[in-house]
Design an enzyme around this catalytic site. Structure first.
Site, PDB file in Angstrom:
ATOM      1  N   THR A   1      41.962  46.127  36.990  1.00  0.00           N
ATOM      2  CA  THR A   1      42.317  46.752  35.722  1.00  0.00           C
ATOM      3  C   THR A   1      41.109  47.558  35.284  1.00  0.00           C
ATOM      4  O   THR A   1      40.003  47.335  35.780  1.00  0.00           O
ATOM      5  CB  THR A   1      42.640  45.662  34.670  1.00  0.00           C
ATOM      6  OG1 THR A   1      43.661  44.812  35.169  1.00  0.00           O
ATOM      7  CG2 THR A   1      43.105  46.261  33.358  1.00  0.00           C
TER       8      THR A   1
ATOM      9  N   THR B   1      40.428  41.881  32.325  1.00  0.00           N
ATOM     10  CA  THR B   1      40.839  42.123  33.690  1.00  0.00           C
ATOM     11  C   THR B   1      40.939  40.775  34.381  1.00  0.00           C
ATOM     12  O   THR B   1      40.368  39.794  33.910  1.00  0.00           O
ATOM     13  CB  THR B   1      39.854  43.045  34.432  1.00  0.00           C
ATOM     14  OG1 THR B   1      40.360  43.298  35.749  1.00  0.00           O
ATOM     15  CG2 THR B   1      38.470  42.414  34.555  1.00  0.00           C
ATOM     16  N   GLY B   2      41.668  40.720  35.470  1.00  0.00           N
ATOM     17  CA  GLY B   2      41.828  39.456  36.184  1.00  0.00           C
ATOM     18  C   GLY B   2      43.270  39.223  36.565  1.00  0.00           C
ATOM     19  O   GLY B   2      44.038  40.165  36.751  1.00  0.00           O
TER      20      GLY B   2
ATOM     21  N   GLY C   1      46.792  38.515  35.591  1.00  0.00           N
ATOM     22  CA  GLY C   1      47.527  38.679  34.338  1.00  0.00           C
ATOM     23  C   GLY C   1      48.185  37.414  33.844  1.00  0.00           C
ATOM     24  O   GLY C   1      48.170  37.124  32.642  1.00  0.00           O
TER      25      GLY C   1
ATOM     26  N   ARG D   1      57.497  42.868  37.508  1.00  0.00           N
ATOM     27  CA  ARG D   1      56.463  41.967  36.994  1.00  0.00           C
ATOM     28  C   ARG D   1      55.684  42.650  35.874  1.00  0.00           C
ATOM     29  O   ARG D   1      55.390  43.835  35.920  1.00  0.00           O
ATOM     30  CB  ARG D   1      55.511  41.592  38.126  1.00  0.00           C
ATOM     31  CG  ARG D   1      54.378  40.657  37.696  1.00  0.00           C
ATOM     32  CD  ARG D   1      53.041  41.272  37.988  1.00  0.00           C
ATOM     33  NE  ARG D   1      51.911  40.408  37.650  1.00  0.00           N
ATOM     34  CZ  ARG D   1      50.682  40.860  37.413  1.00  0.00           C
ATOM     35  NH1 ARG D   1      50.437  42.162  37.442  1.00  0.00           N
ATOM     36  NH2 ARG D   1      49.708  40.030  37.106  1.00  0.00           N
TER      37      ARG D   1
ATOM     38  N   ASP E   1      49.200  41.527  31.893  1.00  0.00           N
ATOM     39  CA  ASP E   1      48.661  41.243  30.558  1.00  0.00           C
ATOM     40  C   ASP E   1      48.207  42.497  29.821  1.00  0.00           C
ATOM     41  O   ASP E   1      48.016  42.479  28.608  1.00  0.00           O
ATOM     42  CB  ASP E   1      47.455  40.309  30.674  1.00  0.00           C
ATOM     43  CG  ASP E   1      46.290  40.993  31.397  1.00  0.00           C
ATOM     44  OD1 ASP E   1      45.302  41.372  30.732  1.00  0.00           O
ATOM     45  OD2 ASP E   1      46.374  41.172  32.615  1.00  0.00           O
TER      46      ASP E   1
END
Length: 281
Positions: free
Chosen positions: A155, A204-205, A207, A183, A186
């Site tokens: 992200t 970021t990461g 979601g 899908r 976040d």
């Protein structure tokens, strides 16, 4: 007092060789300095859109032209923006064939229905002058065709504090790659992108982990309730540990404190306040 911090996802989202690492450091330094210069004559809200647009335009990052291809062979992107002063948030979810999703989110700030998804988001973009644009690059197609699940945690985002003390945040993603069509990440939710007059946070990461932890909202709420930015991060990230939540966050509070943290160290970021510049190592 103007300050800015940006992130470009996690380093594991692409090749981890030294050449790529140096390229990302150089890109983040260029973008954060360019965006800070822009911030000196523009609002925080205008600046976060500007900075994230630059990140979307760089194929090193998983947003815009660096976006991942989903399991059905299509690219769908999400992005959101939030004004810490008006408390308005807008976003697009699973938008297709748009060069800069964050700019579509910006237009939506002035619309009653401020979060749009799928075909509705793409149709809105077309009606407002965003021409069809393929964000697919050869690297992403090669990864898809070889079924290389090389990423999953990419992200880009920006938090800015302008000279008038106003905070804004913007976040954009090209997805995790090979996900089920439809899908939702976040990035266009208050779990991954949130701001008020006290603090702004971009995530970021993974979601699903970020949504489960309501990370951005928790951090901003805790700062609003009197926590220091560091303490708010510490408590919120500790709450990710029971399910090994994978997340990284950047933030600025109203005092100008810049902070970042990741649960699995490898987030790429850069910050600048006019004097001190910091970039991931």
């Amino acid at each position: 007092m103007a300050k800015i911090i940006i992130h470009g996802g996690f380093f594991s989202e692409s090749s981890t060789n030294l050449e790529t690492k140096i390229a990302k450091q150089e890109a983040l330094l260029r973008i954060v300095k360019d965006s800070y210069e822009y911030l000196t004559t523009h609002s925080a809200l205008e600046t976060v859109v500007y900075a994230v647009s630059l990140l979307e335009d760089d194929e090193l990052f998983n947003a815009g032209i660096g976006s991942q291809i989903q399991s059905d062979g299509k690219i769908r992107m999400s992005a959101a923006i939030m004004d810490g002063t008006s408390l308005k948030m807008s976003g697009v979810i699973n938008i297709e064939e748009v060069k800069n999703p964050i700019q579509v989110a910006e237009v939506l700030l002035n619309v009653d229905d401020r979060v749009l998804g799928g075909k509705g988001a793409t149709s809105f973009a077309r009606k407002h002058g965003f021409e069809p644009f393929s964000t697919e690059i050869p690297q992403r197609r090669a990864e898809y065709e070889a079924k290389l699940q090389a990423t999953g945690i990419g992200t880009v985002g920006c938090v800015a504090l302008d000279s008038n003390g106003k905070i804004a945040v913007a976040t954009s993603t090209g997805g995790k790659g090979f996900e089920i069509a439809g899908r939702i990440s976040d990035s266009a939710t208050v779990a991954g992108n949130y701001a008020n007059e006290f603090c702004g946070v971009s995530l970021t990461g993974v979601g699903e982990d970020i949504v489960s932890g309501a990370v951005a909202t928790k951090i901003v709420t805790r700062v609003t309730d009197g926590f220091t930015l560091e303490a708010a991060f510490e408590k919120t990230f500790n709450e990710l540990k029971p399910f090994d939540g994978f997340a990284g966050a950047i933030a600025i509070d109203k005092e100008g404190t810049i902070f970042h943290k990741d649960s699995h160290p490898s987030m790429v970021f850069a910050s600048f306040d006019g004097d001190k510049v910091e970039v991931f190592m």
